[in-house]
Scaffold this motif. Structure first.
Motif, mmCIF file in Angstrom:
data_model
loop_
_atom_site.group_PDB
_atom_site.id
_atom_site.type_symbol
_atom_site.label_atom_id
_atom_site.label_comp_id
_atom_site.label_asym_id
_atom_site.label_seq_id
_atom_site.Cartn_x
_atom_site.Cartn_y
_atom_site.Cartn_z
ATOM 1 N N LYS A 183 0.821 -1.209 0.000
ATOM 2 C CA LYS A 183 0.000 0.000 0.000
ATOM 3 C C LYS A 183 0.861 1.267 0.000
ATOM 4 C CE LYS A 183 -3.668 -2.534 2.374
ATOM 5 N NZ LYS A 183 -4.675 -2.554 3.461
ATOM 6 N N VAL A 184 2.026 1.192 -0.677
ATOM 7 C CA VAL A 184 2.903 2.360 -0.837
ATOM 8 C C VAL A 184 2.699 2.902 -2.241
ATOM 9 C CG1 VAL A 184 5.277 3.188 -0.881
ATOM 10 C CG2 VAL A 184 4.593 1.451 0.790
ATOM 11 N N ASP A 185 1.994 4.031 -2.343
ATOM 12 C CA ASP A 185 1.648 4.586 -3.649
ATOM 13 C C ASP A 185 2.439 5.840 -4.001
ATOM 14 O OD1 ASP A 185 -0.447 2.671 -4.194
ATOM 15 O OD2 ASP A 185 -1.660 3.718 -2.699
ATOM 16 N N ASP A 186 3.184 6.384 -3.044
ATOM 17 C CA ASP A 186 3.887 7.638 -3.326
ATOM 18 C C ASP A 186 5.079 7.787 -2.356
ATOM 19 O OD1 ASP A 186 2.684 8.307 -0.863
ATOM 20 O OD2 ASP A 186 0.998 9.275 -1.878
ATOM 21 N N GLU A 187 5.770 8.929 -2.444
ATOM 22 C CA GLU A 187 6.948 9.157 -1.602
ATOM 23 C C GLU A 187 6.585 9.200 -0.124
ATOM 24 O OE1 GLU A 187 8.952 12.632 -2.906
ATOM 25 O OE2 GLU A 187 9.523 11.794 -4.867
ATOM 26 N N ARG A 188 5.418 9.718 0.185
ATOM 27 C CA ARG A 188 4.996 9.754 1.593
ATOM 28 C C ARG A 188 4.909 8.330 2.143
ATOM 29 N NH1 ARG A 188 -0.107 9.641 3.937
ATOM 30 N NH2 ARG A 188 -0.245 10.605 6.017
ATOM 31 N N GLY A 189 4.409 7.418 1.313
ATOM 32 C CA GLY A 189 4.336 6.022 1.721
ATOM 33 C C GLY A 189 5.709 5.408 1.925
ATOM 34 N N GLU A 190 6.669 5.854 1.096
ATOM 35 C CA GLU A 190 8.047 5.361 1.247
ATOM 36 C C GLU A 190 8.592 5.738 2.624
ATOM 37 O OE1 GLU A 190 9.951 3.655 -0.813
ATOM 38 O OE2 GLU A 190 8.917 3.706 -2.740
ATOM 39 N N LEU A 191 8.308 6.970 3.062
ATOM 40 C CA LEU A 191 8.781 7.416 4.375
ATOM 41 C C LEU A 191 8.132 6.615 5.496
ATOM 42 C CD1 LEU A 191 8.762 11.290 3.793
ATOM 43 C CD2 LEU A 191 10.768 9.786 3.945
ATOM 44 N N MET A 192 6.834 6.324 5.341
ATOM 45 C CA MET A 192 6.123 5.547 6.354
ATOM 46 C C MET A 192 6.675 4.119 6.436
ATOM 47 S SD MET A 192 2.210 6.820 5.580
ATOM 48 C CE MET A 192 1.491 5.827 6.884
ATOM 49 N N ALA A 193 7.073 3.578 5.269
ATOM 50 C CA ALA A 193 7.579 2.210 5.228
ATOM 51 C C ALA A 193 8.913 2.070 5.942
ATOM 52 C CB ALA A 193 7.703 1.742 3.772
ATOM 53 N N ALA A 194 9.634 3.182 6.110
ATOM 54 C CA ALA A 194 10.944 3.124 6.771
ATOM 55 C C ALA A 194 10.823 2.592 8.197
ATOM 56 C CB ALA A 194 11.587 4.507 6.765
ATOM 57 N N GLU A 195 9.628 2.776 8.796
ATOM 58 C CA GLU A 195 9.394 2.262 10.150
ATOM 59 C C GLU A 195 9.583 0.746 10.224
ATOM 60 O OE1 GLU A 195 6.198 3.539 13.051
ATOM 61 O OE2 GLU A 195 5.500 4.516 11.204
ATOM 62 N N LEU A 196 9.362 0.058 9.091
ATOM 63 C CA LEU A 196 9.356 -1.397 9.093
ATOM 64 C C LEU A 196 10.762 -1.992 9.224
ATOM 65 C CD1 LEU A 196 6.646 -1.969 6.323
ATOM 66 C CD2 LEU A 196 6.355 -2.039 8.807
ATOM 67 N N TRP A 197 11.814 -1.143 9.119
ATOM 68 C CA TRP A 197 13.164 -1.637 9.392
ATOM 69 C C TRP A 197 13.220 -2.213 10.812
ATOM 70 C CZ3 TRP A 197 17.487 -2.209 6.394
ATOM 71 C CH2 TRP A 197 17.481 -1.599 5.140
ATOM 72 N N PRO A 204 12.723 -3.187 3.778
ATOM 73 C CA PRO A 204 11.328 -3.363 3.353
ATOM 74 C C PRO A 204 11.215 -3.033 1.857
ATOM 75 C CG PRO A 204 11.539 -1.779 5.180
ATOM 76 C CD PRO A 204 12.896 -1.963 4.570
ATOM 77 N N TRP A 205 10.739 -3.961 1.071
ATOM 78 C CA TRP A 205 10.538 -3.722 -0.370
ATOM 79 C C TRP A 205 9.162 -3.105 -0.540
ATOM 80 C CZ3 TRP A 205 14.318 -4.631 -4.033
ATOM 81 C CH2 TRP A 205 15.462 -5.270 -3.550
ATOM 82 N N THR A 206 9.148 -1.827 -0.900
ATOM 83 C CA THR A 206 7.877 -1.098 -0.986
ATOM 84 C C THR A 206 7.146 -1.436 -2.272
ATOM 85 O OG1 THR A 206 9.035 0.798 -1.954
ATOM 86 C CG2 THR A 206 8.708 0.798 0.438
ATOM 87 N N VAL A 207 5.866 -1.779 -2.120
ATOM 88 C CA VAL A 207 5.053 -2.146 -3.281
ATOM 89 C C VAL A 207 3.644 -1.593 -3.116
ATOM 90 C CG1 VAL A 207 6.330 -4.301 -3.674
ATOM 91 C CG2 VAL A 207 4.259 -4.335 -2.284
ATOM 92 N N SER A 208 2.966 -1.504 -4.248
ATOM 93 C CA SER A 208 1.521 -1.291 -4.247
ATOM 94 C C SER A 208 0.928 -2.459 -5.023
ATOM 95 C CB SER A 208 1.145 0.032 -4.905
ATOM 96 O OG SER A 208 -0.268 0.101 -5.073
ATOM 97 N N ALA A 209 0.428 -3.452 -4.310
ATOM 98 C CA ALA A 209 -0.126 -4.631 -4.974
ATOM 99 C C ALA A 209 -1.296 -4.251 -5.868
ATOM 100 C CB ALA A 209 -0.565 -5.655 -3.932
ATOM 101 N N LEU A 210 -2.037 -3.221 -5.446
ATOM 102 C CA LEU A 210 -3.217 -2.809 -6.208
ATOM 103 C C LEU A 210 -2.827 -2.204 -7.546
ATOM 104 C CD1 LEU A 210 -6.302 -2.626 -6.094
ATOM 105 C CD2 LEU A 210 -6.041 -0.352 -5.088
ATOM 106 N N HIS A 211 -1.756 -1.374 -7.553
ATOM 107 C CA HIS A 211 -1.378 -0.666 -8.782
ATOM 108 C C HIS A 211 -0.134 -1.240 -9.457
ATOM 109 C CE1 HIS A 211 -3.589 2.479 -6.349
ATOM 110 N NE2 HIS A 211 -4.318 2.372 -7.448
ATOM 111 N N GLY A 212 0.549 -2.159 -8.813
ATOM 112 C CA GLY A 212 1.718 -2.787 -9.432
ATOM 113 C C GLY A 212 3.036 -2.107 -9.140
ATOM 114 N N ARG A 213 3.008 -1.018 -8.415
ATOM 115 C CA ARG A 213 4.236 -0.262 -8.138
ATOM 116 C C ARG A 213 5.217 -1.100 -7.313
ATOM 117 N NH1 ARG A 213 6.256 3.382 -4.189
ATOM 118 N NH2 ARG A 213 7.265 5.252 -5.063
#
Length: 503
Positions: A183-197, A204-213
């Motif tokens: 559910k990472v669709d943009d740069e803001r999502g990339e920053l939020m994903a950093a928490e998962l370290w 964390p490999w950032t993806v958007s399963a819905l959009h294919g990103r």
């Protein structure tokens, strides 16, 4: 003309006459009949059919099993959406509520020419109870049976206590793990994903399963950690294990039967119709052979009348049936045969599968119900009277050992190919004793016959005129009596050809 209007002459000596014709003589007759077709107007596809007769199926050699990748995570983080994105098609059931996926479900996937088995799982929750706890157990089993794992986490919510429990479980399994931040669709999502370290699984490999990103990058990393050949799956024969679709209406006992055959609770069983939504593949050793069973979602209603998860489950049940070789149709004897039961049996036959009818809960049947059941079978299942019947108890395993001989008999019929010479000798003797009735002052003749394919058996008859449906049913019935074809549908089609006009 109905079949009742066609009065056949009893011909008890047909089999004896055919036996007296040698293979060499039969081939000579067929060659002469085929040569006679030269005086008729044939199309290119006719000649192609005649020239192509005799092909054989090639069985691929045994090879190592494809590596297995399990996709796990807590409920509703987008696991099935990611699976569909990797597959490139809507295969896994997806609905915006947790708990839609319940069993572990396998699919064949490919990335950059590398094939692997992708396993979708239900949501993992250490504090779950009831059916949810059994879903979690299935997820853990999927990890045990995988070569590598993709842990899907919702990047928009950050790591939760459940995510941390899943990580703890994965560390005990000691399997390679890739962390997918969904559910990472943009740069803001990339920053939020950093928490998962903080989960301690590395990047964390950032993806958007819905959009294919980001999915392509994730799959590249997956290929880096997957072995060439699975270390957990046994070697398989691509042409080997016969494929069995276990079908029937909801709550008829399909999952119970599968668990009984496996000897473990592989598939969720609950006294609520519709527990199974995904087809579940399982290799089972029965009767000194390996079989690939697919436990399908109960067919509730016609696909266009279903909605949501039931709609996609019905579609995939149909796909499983079409991919199978034999359909094991489970029917419950304590309830009257329903329209659904008949439709499922008919669907299996129309799909061209070998068919075995398994009547479940036979041990609970009393004499009165048995009487009415036999009448229902005669009335509603007369069109599949050729299908073997087995009376079983899925719960106790009573007479389950009889399923293998029945399936083998049905597959033998499904595989059968009749030599062209022998087929035309049969047609010649049959027509001589029972010619087609004269219609409109003309009597259609069968000029030549060939078996266009087996699996299922399909015959093409070159004729000088239209054969009435009743006469074709007569031919099919005598084909069964003479050559067997137990457990398989048979199709007989015509190619009406006119004699070439002299110039």
């Amino acid at each position: 003309m109905t079949e009742s209007e066609f009065h056949e002459n009893p011909d008890e000596q047909l089999a004896e006459r055919l036996e007296s014709i040698s293979d060499e003589e039969a081939e000579k007759r067929a060659t002469a009949l085929e040569a006679g077709l030269a005086s008729y107007d044939l199309e290119d596809e006719d000649r192609a059919l005649l020239d192509a007769y005799g092909f054989e199926y090639e069985v691929e050699e045994a090879r190592g099993a494809d590596p297995v990748l399990a996709v796990i995570g807590r409920p509703n983080v987008g696991k099935s959406t990611l699976v569909n994105r990797i597959l490139g098609r809507r295969e896994a059931v997806v609905e915006d509520v947790p708990g839609v996926t319940r069993d572990r479900v396998s699919y064949r996937a490919e990335w950059n020419t590398k094939e692997f088995t992708l396993v979708d799982t239900g949501g993992w929750d250490s504090d779950s109870k009831g059916m949810a706890s059994r879903i979690a157990i299935q997820s853990e089993v999927a990890v045990d049976m995988a070569d590598a794992v993709v842990l899907v986490v919702d990047a928009t919510t950050g790591p939760t206590s459940t995510d941390e429990m899943v990580v703890k479980m994965l560390r005990k399994k000691k399997k390679p793990v890739i962390l997918a931040a969904n559910k990472v669709d943009d740069e803001r999502g990339e920053l939020m994903a950093a928490e998962l370290w903080g989960l301690g699984l590395g990047q964390p490999w950032t993806v958007s399963a819905l959009h294919g990103r980001g999915v392509a990058d994730l799959l590249d990393e997956v290929l880096n950690i997957l072995p060439e050949v699975s270390a957990v799956e046994t070697r398989i024969d691509e042409g080997g294990p016969r494929r069995v679709a276990l079908v029937g209406r909801p709550n008829v006992g399909k999952s119970s039967l599968l668990n009984q055959l496996i000897g473990s609770d592989r598939v969720l069983v609950d006294n609520v119709a519709g527990t199974t939504r995904d087809p579940v593949d399982e290799l089972i050793d029965l009767g000194d052979k390996q079989w690939r069973f697919v436990d399908t979602a109960g067919i509730r209603r016609r696909a266009h009348q279903a909605s949501g998860a039931d709609f996609y489950a019905a579609l995939r049940t149909q796909t499983a049936l079409e991919r199978a070789e034999v359909a094991l149709v489970l029917l419950e004897v304590q309830e009257p045969l329903s329209e659904q039961d008949v439709r499922i049996v008919t669907t299996a036959a129309e799909a061209g599968r070998a068919v075995v009818l398994a009547f479940n809960k036979w041990d609970l049947l009393d004499d009165e119900r048995r009487f009415y059941l036999e009448r229902e079978i005669e009335r509603d299942l007369a069109h599949v009277s050729w299908a073997p019947r087995v009376n079983i108890s899925a719960k106790t395993g009573r007479h389950a050992d009889r399923l293998v001989p029945a399936m083998e008999a049905a597959l033998d019929g499904w595989d059968t190919r009749i030599p062209t010479g022998r087929l035309n000798a049969f047609l010649g003797e049959l027509v001589a004793a029972n010619p087609h009735p004269v219609r409109g002052g003309k009597q259609p003749r069968i000029l030549f016959g060939t078996q266009a394919q087996n699996r299922p058996p399909k015959f093409v008859l070159f004729t000088s005129g239209f054969l009435d449906p009743g006469y074709r049913r007569f031919i099919i019935r005598r084909l069964r009596e003479t050559f067997g074809f137990k457990g398989t549908p048979i199709e007989v089609s015509m190619r009406i050809r006119e004699k070439r006009k002299r110039r």
